[in-house]
Design a protein around this motif. Sequence first.
Motif, PDB file in Angstrom:
ATOM      1  N   LYS A  73       1.467  -0.950   0.113  1.00 42.36           N
ATOM      2  CA  LYS A  73      -0.177  -0.304  -0.230  1.00 42.36           C
ATOM      3  C   LYS A  73       1.093   1.310  -0.529  1.00 42.36           C
ATOM      4  O   LYS A  73       1.768   1.350   0.694  1.00 42.36           O
ATOM      5  CB  LYS A  73      -1.519   0.083   1.152  1.00 42.36           C
ATOM      6  CG  LYS A  73      -1.893  -0.928   0.980  1.00 42.36           C
ATOM      7  CD  LYS A  73      -3.002  -1.019   2.702  1.00 42.36           C
ATOM      8  CE  LYS A  73      -3.835  -2.712   2.385  1.00 42.36           C
ATOM      9  NZ  LYS A  73      -5.037  -1.901   3.588  1.00 42.36           N
ATOM     10  N   LYS A  74       0.443   2.616  -1.273  1.00 37.91           N
ATOM     11  CA  LYS A  74       0.934   3.235  -1.373  1.00 37.91           C
ATOM     12  C   LYS A  74       2.425   3.473  -1.395  1.00 37.91           C
ATOM     13  O   LYS A  74       4.026   3.701  -1.547  1.00 37.91           O
ATOM     14  CB  LYS A  74       1.183   4.209   0.602  1.00 37.91           C
ATOM     15  CG  LYS A  74      -0.077   4.321   0.415  1.00 37.91           C
ATOM     16  CD  LYS A  74       0.545   5.377   1.709  1.00 37.91           C
ATOM     17  CE  LYS A  74      -1.423   6.354   2.300  1.00 37.91           C
ATOM     18  NZ  LYS A  74      -1.037   7.250   3.269  1.00 37.91           N
ATOM     19  N   GLY A  75       3.016   2.496  -2.163  1.00 45.91           N
ATOM     20  CA  GLY A  75       3.931   1.612  -2.489  1.00 45.91           C
ATOM     21  C   GLY A  75       4.367   2.261  -4.575  1.00 45.91           C
ATOM     22  O   GLY A  75       2.852   2.623  -4.515  1.00 45.91           O
ATOM     23  N   ARG A  76       5.601   2.252  -4.827  1.00 46.65           N
ATOM     24  CA  ARG A  76       5.997   2.484  -6.402  1.00 46.65           C
ATOM     25  C   ARG A  76       6.131   1.751  -6.506  1.00 46.65           C
ATOM     26  O   ARG A  76       7.056   1.051  -6.718  1.00 46.65           O
ATOM     27  CB  ARG A  76       7.358   4.083  -5.690  1.00 46.65           C
ATOM     28  CG  ARG A  76       6.708   4.775  -4.659  1.00 46.65           C
ATOM     29  CD  ARG A  76       5.400   5.903  -5.174  1.00 46.65           C
ATOM     30  NE  ARG A  76       5.759   6.797  -4.713  1.00 46.65           N
ATOM     31  CZ  ARG A  76       3.931   7.115  -3.175  1.00 46.65           C
ATOM     32  NH1 ARG A  76       3.759   5.859  -2.901  1.00 46.65           N
ATOM     33  NH2 ARG A  76       4.040   8.418  -2.776  1.00 46.65           N
ATOM     34  N   LEU A  77       5.801   1.699  -8.140  1.00 50.57           N
ATOM     35  CA  LEU A  77       6.901   1.186  -9.104  1.00 50.57           C
ATOM     36  C   LEU A  77       7.171   2.105  -9.963  1.00 50.57           C
ATOM     37  O   LEU A  77       6.798   2.682 -11.379  1.00 50.57           O
ATOM     38  CB  LEU A  77       5.165   0.496  -9.827  1.00 50.57           C
ATOM     39  CG  LEU A  77       5.234  -0.984 -10.791  1.00 50.57           C
ATOM     40  CD1 LEU A  77       6.606  -1.606 -10.639  1.00 50.57           C
ATOM     41  CD2 LEU A  77       4.554  -1.177 -11.611  1.00 50.57           C
ATOM     42  N   ILE A  78       8.450   2.048 -10.535  1.00 46.65           N
ATOM     43  CA  ILE A  78       9.380   2.879 -11.400  1.00 46.65           C
ATOM     44  C   ILE A  78       9.082   2.194 -12.481  1.00 46.65           C
ATOM     45  O   ILE A  78      10.114   0.486 -12.724  1.00 46.65           O
ATOM     46  CB  ILE A  78      10.485   3.452 -10.909  1.00 46.65           C
ATOM     47  CG1 ILE A  78      10.637   4.237  -9.256  1.00 46.65           C
ATOM     48  CG2 ILE A  78      11.036   3.662 -11.770  1.00 46.65           C
ATOM     49  CD1 ILE A  78      11.548   3.746  -8.739  1.00 46.65           C
ATOM     50  N   VAL A  79       8.447   2.387 -13.998  1.00 46.12           N
ATOM     51  CA  VAL A  79       9.165   2.111 -15.522  1.00 46.12           C
ATOM     52  C   VAL A  79       9.827   2.379 -15.856  1.00 46.12           C
ATOM     53  O   VAL A  79      10.363   3.819 -15.903  1.00 46.12           O
ATOM     54  CB  VAL A  79       7.299   1.582 -15.762  1.00 46.12           C
ATOM     55  CG1 VAL A  79       7.334   0.317 -14.636  1.00 46.12           C
ATOM     56  CG2 VAL A  79       7.151   2.796 -16.068  1.00 46.12           C
TER      57      VAL A  79
END
Length: 79
Positions: A73-79
């Motif tokens: 929850k409230k994590g980040r996915l960097i692409v």
Amino acid sequence: VQLAKMAGCHVIGTCSSDAKGAALKKLGVDRVINYKTESMFNVLRENYPDGVDVVYESVGGDMFQDSLNNIAKKGRLIV
């Protein structure tokens, strides 16, 4: 890997062979997932039940989906 470790992060790395896994370990990766022999989705779900805070994903396909499905929850996915 090195910058994340310097920031005090627990680092998970993925690879396709034992030799690459050894190289990741040498760089400081805490948990190596060889996606040819392990299910990344299952490893993340079992070992990180609350999800992971940050994912850098540059492969796409199933790897992207497995990463997205294991974000905290409230994590980040960097692409």
